[in-house]
Design a protein around this motif. Structure first.
Motif, PDB file in Angstrom:
ATOM      1  N   UNK A   1       4.636 -12.264  -1.481  1.00 24.45           N
ATOM      2  CA  UNK A   1       3.576 -13.118  -0.857  1.00 24.45           C
ATOM      3  C   UNK A   1       3.613 -14.475  -1.187  1.00 24.45           C
ATOM      4  N   UNK A   2       3.602 -14.530  -2.407  1.00 31.16           N
ATOM      5  CA  UNK A   2       3.701 -15.821  -3.055  1.00 31.16           C
ATOM      6  C   UNK A   2       4.480 -15.783  -4.649  1.00 31.16           C
ATOM      7  N   UNK A   3       5.775 -16.467  -4.247  1.00 36.18           N
ATOM      8  CA  UNK A   3       6.753 -16.280  -5.480  1.00 36.18           C
ATOM      9  C   UNK A   3       6.288 -17.200  -6.532  1.00 36.18           C
ATOM     10  N   UNK A   4       5.726 -18.309  -6.188  1.00 35.00           N
ATOM     11  CA  UNK A   4       5.177 -19.077  -7.398  1.00 35.00           C
ATOM     12  C   UNK A   4       4.281 -18.551  -8.181  1.00 35.00           C
ATOM     13  N   UNK A   5       3.579 -17.578  -7.852  1.00 30.19           N
ATOM     14  CA  UNK A   5       2.758 -16.878  -8.774  1.00 30.19           C
ATOM     15  C   UNK A   5       3.283 -15.736  -9.198  1.00 30.19           C
ATOM     16  N   UNK A   6       4.302 -15.025  -8.965  1.00 32.33           N
ATOM     17  CA  UNK A   6       4.811 -13.777  -9.415  1.00 32.33           C
ATOM     18  C   UNK A   6       4.737 -13.534 -10.603  1.00 32.33           C
ATOM     19  N   UNK A   7       4.818 -14.539 -11.631  1.00 27.73           N
ATOM     20  CA  UNK A   7       4.684 -14.500 -12.894  1.00 27.73           C
ATOM     21  C   UNK A   7       3.398 -13.848 -13.437  1.00 27.73           C
ATOM     22  N   UNK A   8       2.359 -14.303 -12.703  1.00 23.66           N
ATOM     23  CA  UNK A   8       1.121 -13.724 -13.010  1.00 23.66           C
ATOM     24  C   UNK A   8       0.798 -12.288 -12.700  1.00 23.66           C
ATOM     25  N   UNK A   9       1.436 -11.818 -11.513  1.00 20.09           N
ATOM     26  CA  UNK A   9       1.367 -10.419 -11.021  1.00 20.09           C
ATOM     27  C   UNK A   9       2.079  -9.540 -12.133  1.00 20.09           C
ATOM     28  N   UNK A  10       3.224 -10.117 -12.429  1.00 19.33           N
ATOM     29  CA  UNK A  10       4.083  -9.319 -13.502  1.00 19.33           C
ATOM     30  C   UNK A  10       3.252  -9.219 -14.900  1.00 19.33           C
TER      31      UNK A  10
ATOM     32  N   UNK B   1       2.595  -5.000  -8.443  1.00 23.47           N
ATOM     33  CA  UNK B   1       2.975  -6.524  -8.796  1.00 23.47           C
ATOM     34  C   UNK B   1       4.300  -6.873  -8.120  1.00 23.47           C
ATOM     35  N   UNK B   2       5.188  -5.714  -7.980  1.00 19.57           N
ATOM     36  CA  UNK B   2       6.528  -6.339  -7.267  1.00 19.57           C
ATOM     37  C   UNK B   2       6.368  -6.611  -5.786  1.00 19.57           C
ATOM     38  N   UNK B   3       5.474  -5.881  -5.129  1.00 15.63           N
ATOM     39  CA  UNK B   3       5.262  -5.872  -3.805  1.00 15.63           C
ATOM     40  C   UNK B   3       4.538  -7.393  -3.445  1.00 15.63           C
TER      41      UNK B   3
ATOM     42  N   UNK C   1       0.839  -1.146   0.052  1.00 18.94           N
ATOM     43  CA  UNK C   1       0.088   0.148   0.032  1.00 18.94           C
ATOM     44  C   UNK C   1       0.824   1.335  -0.035  1.00 18.94           C
ATOM     45  N   UNK C   2       1.901   1.404   0.961  1.00 21.36           N
ATOM     46  CA  UNK C   2       2.948   2.322   0.862  1.00 21.36           C
ATOM     47  C   UNK C   2       3.612   2.732  -0.369  1.00 21.36           C
ATOM     48  N   UNK C   3       3.837   1.496  -1.033  1.00 19.17           N
ATOM     49  CA  UNK C   3       4.787   1.666  -2.283  1.00 19.17           C
ATOM     50  C   UNK C   3       3.932   2.244  -3.537  1.00 19.17           C
ATOM     51  N   UNK C   4       2.592   1.694  -3.414  1.00 18.93           N
ATOM     52  CA  UNK C   4       1.568   2.113  -4.612  1.00 18.93           C
ATOM     53  C   UNK C   4       1.484   3.598  -4.430  1.00 18.93           C
ATOM     54  N   UNK C   5       0.993   4.127  -3.143  1.00 19.56           N
ATOM     55  CA  UNK C   5       0.888   5.451  -2.830  1.00 19.56           C
ATOM     56  C   UNK C   5       2.059   6.116  -3.124  1.00 19.56           C
ATOM     57  N   UNK C   6       3.230   5.990  -2.827  1.00 19.51           N
ATOM     58  CA  UNK C   6       4.441   6.564  -3.213  1.00 19.51           C
ATOM     59  C   UNK C   6       4.681   6.529  -4.684  1.00 19.51           C
ATOM     60  N   UNK C   7       4.476   5.501  -5.196  1.00 24.12           N
ATOM     61  CA  UNK C   7       4.720   5.555  -6.658  1.00 24.12           C
ATOM     62  C   UNK C   7       3.598   6.661  -7.522  1.00 24.12           C
ATOM     63  N   UNK C   8       2.533   6.572  -7.063  1.00 21.44           N
ATOM     64  CA  UNK C   8       1.127   7.471  -7.686  1.00 21.44           C
ATOM     65  C   UNK C   8       1.789   8.862  -7.299  1.00 21.44           C
TER      66      UNK C   8
ATOM     67  N   UNK D   1       9.240   0.333  -9.465  1.00 20.17           N
ATOM     68  CA  UNK D   1      10.315  -0.458  -8.885  1.00 20.17           C
ATOM     69  C   UNK D   1      11.096   0.447  -7.786  1.00 20.17           C
ATOM     70  N   UNK D   2      11.342   1.701  -7.891  1.00 16.94           N
ATOM     71  CA  UNK D   2      12.096   2.674  -6.925  1.00 16.94           C
ATOM     72  C   UNK D   2      11.106   2.613  -5.784  1.00 16.94           C
ATOM     73  N   UNK D   3       9.540   2.929  -5.808  1.00 20.67           N
ATOM     74  CA  UNK D   3       9.142   3.008  -4.866  1.00 20.67           C
ATOM     75  C   UNK D   3       8.895   1.874  -3.763  1.00 20.67           C
ATOM     76  N   UNK D   4       9.171   0.671  -4.347  1.00 25.28           N
ATOM     77  CA  UNK D   4       8.993  -0.632  -3.624  1.00 25.28           C
ATOM     78  C   UNK D   4      10.269  -0.668  -2.928  1.00 25.28           C
ATOM     79  N   UNK D   5      11.654  -0.210  -3.827  1.00 28.34           N
ATOM     80  CA  UNK D   5      12.905  -0.460  -3.010  1.00 28.34           C
ATOM     81  C   UNK D   5      12.720   0.758  -1.628  1.00 28.34           C
TER      82      UNK D   5
END
Length: 196
Positions: free
Chosen positions: A138-147, A132-134, A77-84, A176-180
């Motif tokens: 939570x579940x790395x096995x489905x990370x490709x779906x979020x990407x 998507x990166x955030x 949530x914070x990453x999305x807000x910062x990115x926006x 990506x920068x906001x997540x970092x």
């Protein structure tokens, strides 16, 4: 020609070349991908999918029981807000006109005009990539779906005529920068000695 003038010419020339390639890619995307099923498919990706993702994310955070996952949802949530916020600020500084405004005779716009006339970087791309990166943590096995969802939303914003390809690439970088920054800030706060 002085060195300063040569530098200005080089920057201007490279900027024009990039803008030309950017417009060409957008127009080719519209030619290849619109029509039939493609038009509603990309309109959905450009307008509605991000709202659905946001709704599902808020519900997941509210009903999540595991403490680590709830914390990750807060970081998302914070990453999305910062990115926006970052994308809006940069967009106001750069002031690149949206393609359908800059080239109304060439670019088809398939959704209602966004509130801002400026397009670089894309706020939709920055927020969906931060999400998507955030959530990939939570579940790395489905990370490709979020990407894949992030790619779909970003591509849709180009195809419907409201962004250039470089807008969404820049938006993905902001996301990506906001997540970092959020992760780094959280770690720093946990390590910093309390002043209370």
């Amino acid at each position: 020609m002085s060195q300063t003038n040569a530098l200005r010419f080089s920057v201007c020339y490279n900027g024009l070349v990039l803008a030309s390639v950017d417009l060409d890619l957008l127009l080719k995307g519209q030619t290849l991908l619109l029509g039939g099923f493609g038009t509603p498919f990309f309109i959905f990706g450009a307008r509605w999918l991000i709202l659905g993702v946001g709704f599902v994310s808020v519900c997941a955070w509210l009903f999540e029981r595991e403490a680590n996952h709830r914390h990750t949802w807060k970081e998302v949530g914070w990453s999305v807000l910062l990115a926006f916020v970052m994308s809006l600020l940069v967009s106001e500084l750069v002031r690149r006109m949206r393609p359908f405004l800059a080239y109304p005779d060439q670019v088809r716009v398939l959704i209602p005009a966004p509130a801002s006339a400026f397009s670089w970087p894309s706020s939709h791309a920055s927020t969906i990539w931060a999400w998507a990166m955030g959530v990939s943590r939570l579940e790395r096995r489905v990370a490709g779906l979020w990407i894949a969802i992030a790619v779909y939303v970003s591509l849709s914003r180009v195809v419907v005529g409201v962004h250039y390809p470089l807008d969404v690439l820049a938006g993905a970088s902001v996301g990506a920068l906001s997540v970092y920054l959020v992760r780094f800030g959280h770690r720093w706060l946990r390590r910093a000695p309390s002043t209370l």
